[in-house]
Design a protein around this motif. Structure first.
Motif, PDB file in Angstrom:
ATOM      1  N   GLY A 115      12.328 -18.054 -26.550  1.00 34.09           N
ATOM      2  CA  GLY A 115      13.548 -18.483 -25.875  1.00 34.09           C
ATOM      3  C   GLY A 115      14.214 -17.274 -25.249  1.00 34.09           C
ATOM      4  O   GLY A 115      13.866 -16.134 -25.540  1.00 34.09           O
ATOM      5  N   VAL A 157      10.809 -23.454 -28.913  1.00 32.14           N
ATOM      6  CA  VAL A 157      11.625 -22.837 -27.873  1.00 32.14           C
ATOM      7  C   VAL A 157      13.077 -23.117 -28.234  1.00 32.14           C
ATOM      8  O   VAL A 157      13.506 -24.271 -28.229  1.00 32.14           O
ATOM      9  CB  VAL A 157      11.306 -23.413 -26.477  1.00 32.14           C
ATOM     10  CG1 VAL A 157      12.144 -22.713 -25.407  1.00 32.14           C
ATOM     11  CG2 VAL A 157       9.816 -23.301 -26.164  1.00 32.14           C
ATOM     12  N   ARG A 206      17.007 -23.234 -27.612  1.00 30.11           N
ATOM     13  CA  ARG A 206      17.842 -23.454 -26.422  1.00 30.11           C
ATOM     14  C   ARG A 206      19.312 -23.337 -26.807  1.00 30.11           C
ATOM     15  O   ARG A 206      19.725 -23.838 -27.855  1.00 30.11           O
ATOM     16  CB  ARG A 206      17.585 -24.848 -25.844  1.00 30.11           C
ATOM     17  CG  ARG A 206      16.138 -25.167 -25.471  1.00 30.11           C
ATOM     18  CD  ARG A 206      15.600 -24.283 -24.344  1.00 30.11           C
ATOM     19  NE  ARG A 206      16.478 -24.235 -23.199  1.00 30.11           N
ATOM     20  CZ  ARG A 206      16.511 -25.146 -22.221  1.00 30.11           C
ATOM     21  NH1 ARG A 206      15.673 -26.160 -22.239  1.00 30.11           N
ATOM     22  NH2 ARG A 206      17.356 -25.032 -21.218  1.00 30.11           N
ATOM     23  N   GLU A 226      17.946 -19.437 -18.820  1.00 32.46           N
ATOM     24  CA  GLU A 226      18.243 -20.547 -19.731  1.00 32.46           C
ATOM     25  C   GLU A 226      18.570 -21.815 -18.935  1.00 32.46           C
ATOM     26  O   GLU A 226      18.078 -22.896 -19.251  1.00 32.46           O
ATOM     27  CB  GLU A 226      19.403 -20.164 -20.662  1.00 32.46           C
ATOM     28  CG  GLU A 226      19.706 -21.176 -21.725  1.00 32.46           C
ATOM     29  CD  GLU A 226      18.579 -21.386 -22.732  1.00 32.46           C
ATOM     30  OE1 GLU A 226      18.664 -22.367 -23.488  1.00 32.46           O
ATOM     31  OE2 GLU A 226      17.613 -20.602 -22.785  1.00 32.46           O
ATOM     32  N   GLN A 261      15.498 -23.442 -17.617  1.00 34.50           N
ATOM     33  CA  GLN A 261      14.484 -23.739 -18.642  1.00 34.50           C
ATOM     34  C   GLN A 261      13.209 -22.919 -18.457  1.00 34.50           C
ATOM     35  O   GLN A 261      12.109 -23.397 -18.730  1.00 34.50           O
ATOM     36  CB  GLN A 261      14.113 -25.222 -18.625  1.00 34.50           C
ATOM     37  CG  GLN A 261      15.250 -26.165 -18.853  1.00 34.50           C
ATOM     38  CD  GLN A 261      14.752 -27.598 -18.989  1.00 34.50           C
ATOM     39  OE1 GLN A 261      13.830 -27.862 -19.738  1.00 34.50           O
ATOM     40  NE2 GLN A 261      15.347 -28.506 -18.253  1.00 34.50           N
ATOM     41  N   TYR A 300      10.961 -22.498 -21.599  1.00 36.05           N
ATOM     42  CA  TYR A 300      10.373 -23.784 -21.988  1.00 36.05           C
ATOM     43  C   TYR A 300       9.204 -24.131 -21.057  1.00 36.05           C
ATOM     44  O   TYR A 300       8.131 -24.509 -21.509  1.00 36.05           O
ATOM     45  CB  TYR A 300      11.432 -24.891 -21.965  1.00 36.05           C
ATOM     46  CG  TYR A 300      10.873 -26.261 -22.264  1.00 36.05           C
ATOM     47  CD1 TYR A 300      10.343 -26.560 -23.518  1.00 36.05           C
ATOM     48  CD2 TYR A 300      10.859 -27.256 -21.290  1.00 36.05           C
ATOM     49  CE1 TYR A 300       9.814 -27.812 -23.795  1.00 36.05           C
ATOM     50  CE2 TYR A 300      10.334 -28.508 -21.562  1.00 36.05           C
ATOM     51  CZ  TYR A 300       9.819 -28.782 -22.814  1.00 36.05           C
ATOM     52  OH  TYR A 300       9.284 -30.022 -23.092  1.00 36.05           O
ATOM     53  N   GLN A 340      11.382 -28.080 -28.452  1.00 40.00           N
ATOM     54  CA  GLN A 340      12.660 -27.434 -28.189  1.00 40.00           C
ATOM     55  C   GLN A 340      13.585 -27.652 -29.376  1.00 40.00           C
ATOM     56  O   GLN A 340      13.605 -28.739 -29.955  1.00 40.00           O
ATOM     57  CB  GLN A 340      13.314 -28.030 -26.945  1.00 40.00           C
ATOM     58  CG  GLN A 340      12.540 -27.780 -25.666  1.00 40.00           C
ATOM     59  CD  GLN A 340      13.309 -28.244 -24.452  1.00 40.00           C
ATOM     60  OE1 GLN A 340      14.242 -27.594 -24.035  1.00 40.00           O
ATOM     61  NE2 GLN A 340      12.926 -29.387 -23.908  1.00 40.00           N
TER      62      GLN A 340
END
Length: 174
Positions: free
Chosen positions: A13, A97, A99, A126, A129, A132, A146
């Motif tokens: 991340g 991942v 977030r 971020e 994404q 991700y 996630q």
């Protein structure tokens, strides 16, 4: 490849989402080995130059992979890094991942001393994404998950969820 008795987990991340906190607590609860790629690179001087724009060393990805390969083959490793496409797909049984809400992330990164382009680029990463999507391209979709990482409650829930997953994996593979 030999059958691993303990799973390998990737925590990835954007910087500031809580990978290190989760990884260290997870290692304590599961007995798995925690490896922070930034620390590993610093200890072994696994760098390939310096990025003036971001004011940080450039990781020598090949040397990092070489350094970790044997340990990863053994299994039982939690890897913490803000990128994921440098690692071989065969290494990981699951990829998480983390977030974080953009405004929270902005504050966390500011508190770490991030500013200017480095701060903006990480928050944009971020928002879009990026990590991700990188994980979805690098690994089988079934193993990429996630996890929200905004609050201490999220941390506790994530910890519980990953510990349960780890225990279940070990039951099924031993």
């Amino acid at each position: 490849m030999k059958m691993r008795k303990r799973p390998n987990i990737l925590l990835t991340g954007t910087p500031g989402v809580g990978k290190t906190t989760l990884g260290k607590e997870l290692a304590q609860k599961t007995g798995l080995t925690y490896v922070n790629i930034g620390d590993l690179a610093q200890e072994g001087q696994l760098y390939d130059g310096y990025d003036e724009e971001y004011q940080c060393p450039v990781l020598d990805e090949d040397r990092v992979v070489d350094e970790l390969d044997e340990q990863m083959e053994e299994g039982g490793v939690i890897v913490d890094y803000h990128g994921c496409d440098l690692f071989p797909e065969r290494w990981f049984h699951i990829v998480f991942v983390l977030r974080t809400d953009n405004t929270q992330l902005y504050t966390r990164l500011e508190n770490r001393g991030y500013a200017g382009k480095k701060l903006q680029d990480n928050v944009q990463c971020e928002i879009f994404q990026t990590i991700y999507e990188e994980a979805m391209e690098a690994y089988s979709h079934e193993i990429v998950h996630q996890l929200p990482s905004n609050s201490p409650e999220d941390l506790e829930q994530n910890l519980e969820q990953v510990v349960q997953w780890t225990e279940q994996w070990m039951k099924e593979h031993n």
